[in-house]
Design a protein around this motif. Structure first.
Motif, PDB file in Angstrom:
ATOM      1  N   ILE A  69      -2.755  -2.490  -9.506  1.00  0.00           N
ATOM      2  CA  ILE A  69      -1.551  -2.810  -9.215  1.00  0.00           C
ATOM      3  C   ILE A  69      -1.829  -3.138  -7.458  1.00  0.00           C
ATOM      4  CG2 ILE A  69       0.670  -1.286  -7.951  1.00  0.00           C
ATOM      5  CD1 ILE A  69       0.439   0.410 -10.531  1.00  0.00           C
ATOM      6  N   ASP A  70      -2.674  -2.610  -7.062  1.00  0.00           N
ATOM      7  CA  ASP A  70      -3.098  -2.779  -5.628  1.00  0.00           C
ATOM      8  C   ASP A  70      -3.819  -4.264  -4.904  1.00  0.00           C
ATOM      9  OD1 ASP A  70      -2.807  -0.611  -5.234  1.00  0.00           O
ATOM     10  OD2 ASP A  70      -5.672   0.069  -4.785  1.00  0.00           O
ATOM     11  N   LEU A  71      -4.297  -5.570  -6.323  1.00  0.00           N
ATOM     12  CA  LEU A  71      -4.417  -6.883  -6.081  1.00  0.00           C
ATOM     13  C   LEU A  71      -3.799  -7.665  -6.238  1.00  0.00           C
ATOM     14  CD1 LEU A  71      -7.755  -6.165  -9.112  1.00  0.00           C
ATOM     15  CD2 LEU A  71      -7.778  -6.728  -6.742  1.00  0.00           C
ATOM     16  N   ILE A  72      -2.193  -6.535  -6.495  1.00  0.00           N
ATOM     17  CA  ILE A  72      -0.795  -7.548  -7.024  1.00  0.00           C
ATOM     18  C   ILE A  72      -0.708  -7.412  -5.803  1.00  0.00           C
ATOM     19  CG2 ILE A  72       1.150  -8.213  -7.812  1.00  0.00           C
ATOM     20  CD1 ILE A  72      -1.016  -8.741  -9.369  1.00  0.00           C
ATOM     21  N   GLU A  73      -0.196  -5.864  -5.313  1.00  0.00           N
ATOM     22  CA  GLU A  73       0.231  -5.765  -4.265  1.00  0.00           C
ATOM     23  C   GLU A  73      -0.372  -6.133  -2.777  1.00  0.00           C
ATOM     24  OE1 GLU A  73       1.552  -1.562  -4.447  1.00  0.00           O
ATOM     25  OE2 GLU A  73       3.431  -2.029  -6.017  1.00  0.00           O
ATOM     26  N   CYS A  74      -1.205  -5.876  -2.903  1.00  0.00           N
ATOM     27  CA  CYS A  74      -2.099  -5.894  -1.922  1.00  0.00           C
ATOM     28  C   CYS A  74      -3.577  -6.590  -1.134  1.00  0.00           C
ATOM     29  CB  CYS A  74      -1.895  -4.847  -0.481  1.00  0.00           C
ATOM     30  SG  CYS A  74      -3.038  -3.482  -1.269  1.00  0.00           S
ATOM     31  N   PRO A  75      -3.587  -7.667  -2.041  1.00  0.00           N
ATOM     32  CA  PRO A  75      -5.063  -8.072  -2.461  1.00  0.00           C
ATOM     33  C   PRO A  75      -5.707  -8.265  -1.540  1.00  0.00           C
ATOM     34  CG  PRO A  75      -3.754 -10.396  -2.713  1.00  0.00           C
ATOM     35  CD  PRO A  75      -2.731  -8.278  -2.317  1.00  0.00           C
ATOM     36  N   GLU A  76      -5.362  -8.295  -0.007  1.00  0.00           N
ATOM     37  CA  GLU A  76      -6.053  -8.978   1.136  1.00  0.00           C
ATOM     38  C   GLU A  76      -6.428  -7.356   1.923  1.00  0.00           C
ATOM     39  OE1 GLU A  76      -3.132  -9.676   0.500  1.00  0.00           O
ATOM     40  OE2 GLU A  76      -3.557 -12.350   0.919  1.00  0.00           O
ATOM     41  N   TYR A  77      -6.001  -6.475   1.426  1.00  0.00           N
ATOM     42  CA  TYR A  77      -6.720  -5.198   1.984  1.00  0.00           C
ATOM     43  C   TYR A  77      -7.635  -4.596   0.591  1.00  0.00           C
ATOM     44  CZ  TYR A  77      -5.914  -0.630   4.380  1.00  0.00           C
ATOM     45  OH  TYR A  77      -6.510   0.406   5.335  1.00  0.00           O
ATOM     46  N   VAL A  78      -7.542  -5.019  -0.409  1.00  0.00           N
ATOM     47  CA  VAL A  78      -8.442  -4.108  -1.276  1.00  0.00           C
ATOM     48  C   VAL A  78     -10.047  -5.077  -1.172  1.00  0.00           C
ATOM     49  CG1 VAL A  78      -9.179  -4.280  -3.453  1.00  0.00           C
ATOM     50  CG2 VAL A  78      -6.801  -4.657  -3.001  1.00  0.00           C
ATOM     51  N   ARG A  79      -9.711  -6.944  -1.041  1.00  0.00           N
ATOM     52  CA  ARG A  79     -10.739  -7.451   0.227  1.00  0.00           C
ATOM     53  C   ARG A  79     -11.456  -6.878   0.986  1.00  0.00           C
ATOM     54  NH1 ARG A  79      -9.404 -11.324   1.982  1.00  0.00           N
ATOM     55  NH2 ARG A  79      -8.379 -13.025  -0.055  1.00  0.00           N
ATOM     56  N   GLU A  80     -11.052  -6.424   2.243  1.00  0.00           N
ATOM     57  CA  GLU A  80     -11.537  -5.764   3.139  1.00  0.00           C
ATOM     58  C   GLU A  80     -12.313  -4.067   2.962  1.00  0.00           C
ATOM     59  OE1 GLU A  80     -12.026  -7.394   6.598  1.00  0.00           O
ATOM     60  OE2 GLU A  80     -11.356  -9.308   4.979  1.00  0.00           O
ATOM     61  N   PHE A  81     -11.028  -3.113   2.236  1.00  0.00           N
ATOM     62  CA  PHE A  81     -11.920  -2.113   1.550  1.00  0.00           C
ATOM     63  C   PHE A  81     -13.062  -2.255   1.056  1.00  0.00           C
ATOM     64  CE2 PHE A  81      -9.198   2.102   1.506  1.00  0.00           C
ATOM     65  CZ  PHE A  81     -10.212   2.472   1.150  1.00  0.00           C
ATOM     66  N   ASP A  82     -12.923  -3.173   0.313  1.00  0.00           N
ATOM     67  CA  ASP A  82     -14.089  -3.013  -0.405  1.00  0.00           C
ATOM     68  C   ASP A  82     -15.585  -3.844  -0.099  1.00  0.00           C
ATOM     69  OD1 ASP A  82     -15.163  -3.059  -3.228  1.00  0.00           O
ATOM     70  OD2 ASP A  82     -15.914  -5.161  -3.095  1.00  0.00           O
ATOM     71  N   LEU A  83     -15.425  -4.903   1.254  1.00  0.00           N
ATOM     72  CA  LEU A  83     -16.140  -5.349   1.613  1.00  0.00           C
ATOM     73  C   LEU A  83     -16.463  -4.185   3.193  1.00  0.00           C
ATOM     74  CD1 LEU A  83     -14.881  -8.909   3.386  1.00  0.00           C
ATOM     75  CD2 LEU A  83     -16.734  -8.193   2.918  1.00  0.00           C
ATOM     76  N   ASN A  84     -15.974  -3.319   3.319  1.00  0.00           N
ATOM     77  CA  ASN A  84     -16.041  -1.967   4.156  1.00  0.00           C
ATOM     78  C   ASN A  84     -17.278  -0.784   3.514  1.00  0.00           C
ATOM     79  OD1 ASN A  84     -15.809   0.206   6.784  1.00  0.00           O
ATOM     80  ND2 ASN A  84     -14.628   1.339   5.106  1.00  0.00           N
ATOM     81  N   LEU A  85     -17.054  -0.705   1.666  1.00  0.00           N
ATOM     82  CA  LEU A  85     -17.622  -0.080   0.627  1.00  0.00           C
ATOM     83  C   LEU A  85     -19.220  -0.637   0.858  1.00  0.00           C
ATOM     84  CD1 LEU A  85     -14.942   1.218  -1.129  1.00  0.00           C
ATOM     85  CD2 LEU A  85     -16.226   2.690   0.021  1.00  0.00           C
ATOM     86  N   MET A  86     -18.476  -1.774   0.886  1.00  0.00           N
ATOM     87  CA  MET A  86     -20.137  -2.426   1.254  1.00  0.00           C
ATOM     88  C   MET A  86     -21.303  -2.246   1.899  1.00  0.00           C
ATOM     89  SD  MET A  86     -22.343  -4.110  -1.229  1.00  0.00           S
ATOM     90  CE  MET A  86     -21.647  -4.511  -2.243  1.00  0.00           C
ATOM     91  N   ARG A  87     -20.161  -2.350   3.215  1.00  0.00           N
ATOM     92  CA  ARG A  87     -21.382  -2.368   4.372  1.00  0.00           C
ATOM     93  C   ARG A  87     -21.812  -0.287   4.435  1.00  0.00           C
ATOM     94  NH1 ARG A  87     -16.829  -4.136   6.633  1.00  0.00           N
ATOM     95  NH2 ARG A  87     -16.835  -6.169   6.978  1.00  0.00           N
ATOM     96  N   GLN A  88     -20.918   0.550   3.483  1.00  0.00           N
ATOM     97  CA  GLN A  88     -21.435   2.258   3.548  1.00  0.00           C
ATOM     98  C   GLN A  88     -22.469   1.510   2.071  1.00  0.00           C
ATOM     99  OE1 GLN A  88     -20.105   4.629   4.399  1.00  0.00           O
ATOM    100  NE2 GLN A  88     -19.551   4.184   6.537  1.00  0.00           N
TER     101      GLN A  88
END
Length: 362
Positions: free
Chosen positions: A178-197
Motif C-alpha cells: 500500500i505504501d508503494l501506492i501512497e508514498c513511493p518516494e518515501y519508500v525509496r528513501e526509507f529503503d536507501l537508509n536501510l541499505m546504508r545500515q
C-alpha cells in the motif's frame, strides 16, 4: 594454502577469480558435493530438546558443522562453508528491534512499524543498537566461527537482509504494498537508509571473518576475494518492473557499488520480470536463476538463461547431475556456474571430468 576440507583450495580460488571476471578456464564452474569416501564413522549430533538451543548452543552447532564437513566431498568449485544456521535472528530486522519466533528450520520476524502510515516514522531513527541481544549474539557467533574454521573451512558473514526485504519485514508486506501506492518516494528513501545500515553491518561482519575466509562468503554458496554478498529483493516478486526500477534499483545500486563482487538471487518466476533492470547494473556480476518451489527445472526457462548470458553476466543455476550435459549443450560455459549433488564421490569426480568434455565457449 590448502584447507583440511578442501585440499585444492589454492587452485579453486584461482578458478573463482577467473569466473568472477567472466573469463573462460576450460570448463564451466561447477560445485558438486557428494558423500565423502572413507568418511569418519561418527553420528550426527543429537538434536537439543529446546528449539532455541538448535540455534544458540555452540557445542551443537560446532558438532553439526564438523559432521557435515567431514562427511562431504567438495568437488570443483564447492567450498567447505561453516554455517551457524540462518533462521532469521541474525538479520537487520532483529538488530533493529523486531522480535522473532524460532522454528525447527526457520524464524518468523514480527514487524515494528506496522501501525499507521509509513510517513509517521522517521527513517533516521532506525539505527542498530550494539547492545541489542541479537547483535551481541551474532558478533560472538562470528568470532566463534572464525576460531572453528582456521585451517579447515570458510566462515561466512551470514544472511542479514537485502533491498526491499528488510523494509517489508519491519513494516509488514501488505502494508508496504500500500505504501508503494501512497508514498513511493518515501519508500525509496526509507529503503536507501536501510541499505546504508546494511553496508555498515557488512563492514563489521567482514572485518571479523575476512582474514580467515581469505575474502568472504555469506549465506549463498559462493566465495570471492574481497567483499562479496548475494543481493536480493524477494518482495519484488509482487511489483511491476517500472516500480522496481523506480523504487528499489537505487538501493541495489548503492549495495553493489560498495561490494567487490555481487550475485543477485532472482527468487521465483515473478522476479524474472526484473532481469533486464538487474542486468543494467554494472556491479552485478552474476545472476542466480531460481524458478521457485513447485516449478520446473531452471532449464525449462532456457530463454531466461540465455538472456542473462546475452547481457554478458555470469549465470548460476542449480541442476540435477543428469541435467548438466543438456545445460552445456545449450549454454556457453563462459561465466556459467552449476550447483549440483552426486550420490557418490566417484560420480562427482566423473561429472567434473565430463564437464571438461561438454563445455564450450560460445
Amino acid at each position: 594454502m590448502s584447507l583440511l576440507y578442501k585440499q585444492d583450495w589454492e587452485e579453486t580460488k584461482e578458478r573463482y577469480e577467473t569466473w568472477w571476471n567472466h573469463e573462460y578456464f576450460g570448463r564451466c564452474a561447477i560445485s558438486v558435493t557428494a558423500p565423502k569416501r572413507n568418511a569418519p564413522d561418527t553420528a550426527w549430533p543429537a538434536l537439543p530438546d529446546r528449539i532455541e538451543d538448535r540455534w544458540f548452543n555452540y557445542d551443537f552447532i560446532a558438532q553439526s558443522n564438523e559432521y557435515r564437513l567431514s562427511h562431504t566431498f567438495f568437488g570443483g568449485e564447492a567450498v567447505p562453508l561453516w554455517y551457524p544456521g540462518y533462521p532469521g535472528w541474525s538479520s537487520i530486522p532483529c538488530f533493529l528491534g523486531s522480535s522473532i519466533d524460532l522454528d525447527e528450520t526457520t524464524g518468523w520476524v514480527y514487524p515494528i512499524i506496522d501501525k499507521g502510515a509509513l510517513t509517521d516514522y522517521d527513517y533516521n531513527d532506525f539505527i542498530i543498537n550494539e547492545q541489542n541481544q541479537y547483535w551481541v549474539k551474532w558478533i560472538d557467533m562470528l568470532h566463534f566461527s572464525v576460531e572453528q574454521c582456521k585451517g579447515k573451512a570458510i566462515p561466512t558473514t551470514g544472511a542479514f537482509g537485502g533491498a526491499g526485504d528488510t523494509l517489508a519485514a519491519i513494516r509488514n508486506t501488505s502494508n508496504l504494498l500500500i505504501d508503494l501506492i501512497e508514498c513511493p518516494e518515501y519508500v525509496r528513501e526509507f529503503d536507501l537508509n536501510l541499505m546504508r545500515q546494511w553496508i555498515e553491518v557488512f563492514d563489521v561482519f567482514y572485518n571479523i571473518i575476512h582474514e580467515t575466509a581469505q575474502g568472504s562468503s555469506g549465506w549463498f554458496p559462493l566465495w570471492s576475494q574481497g567483499k562479496f554478498y548475494a543481493s536480493q529483493n524477494d518482495f519484488a516478486y509482487m511489483i511491476s518492473p517500472e516500480m522496481f526500477r523506480d523504487i528499489f534499483l537505487p538501493s541495489l545500486e548503492l549495495q553493489t557499488e560498495y561490494l567487490d563482487n555481487t550475485i543477485h538471487h532472482v527468487d521465483g518466476i515473478g522476479n524474472f520480470n526484473h532481469i533486464d533492470a538487474l542486468c543494467e547494473l554494472p556491479r552485478i556480476h552474476a545472476l542466480q536463476i531460481g524458478p521457485g518451489d513447485g516449478k520446473p527445472s531452471a532449464l525449462h526457462y532456457m530463454d531466461v538463461l540465455k538472456k542473462v548470458q546475452k547481457h554478458k553476466k555470469n549465470l548460476w543455476i542449480s541442476l540435477s547431475p543428469s541435467e548438466v550435459e543438456t545445460a552445456l549443450e545449450n549454454l556457453s560455459a563462459r561465466g556459467l556456474f552449476i550447483d549440483t549433488y552426486c550420490a557418490s564421490e566417484d560420480e562427482a569426480v566423473e561429472l567434473i571430468k565430463n564437464c571438461e568434455k561438454w563445455s564450450r565457449d560460445i
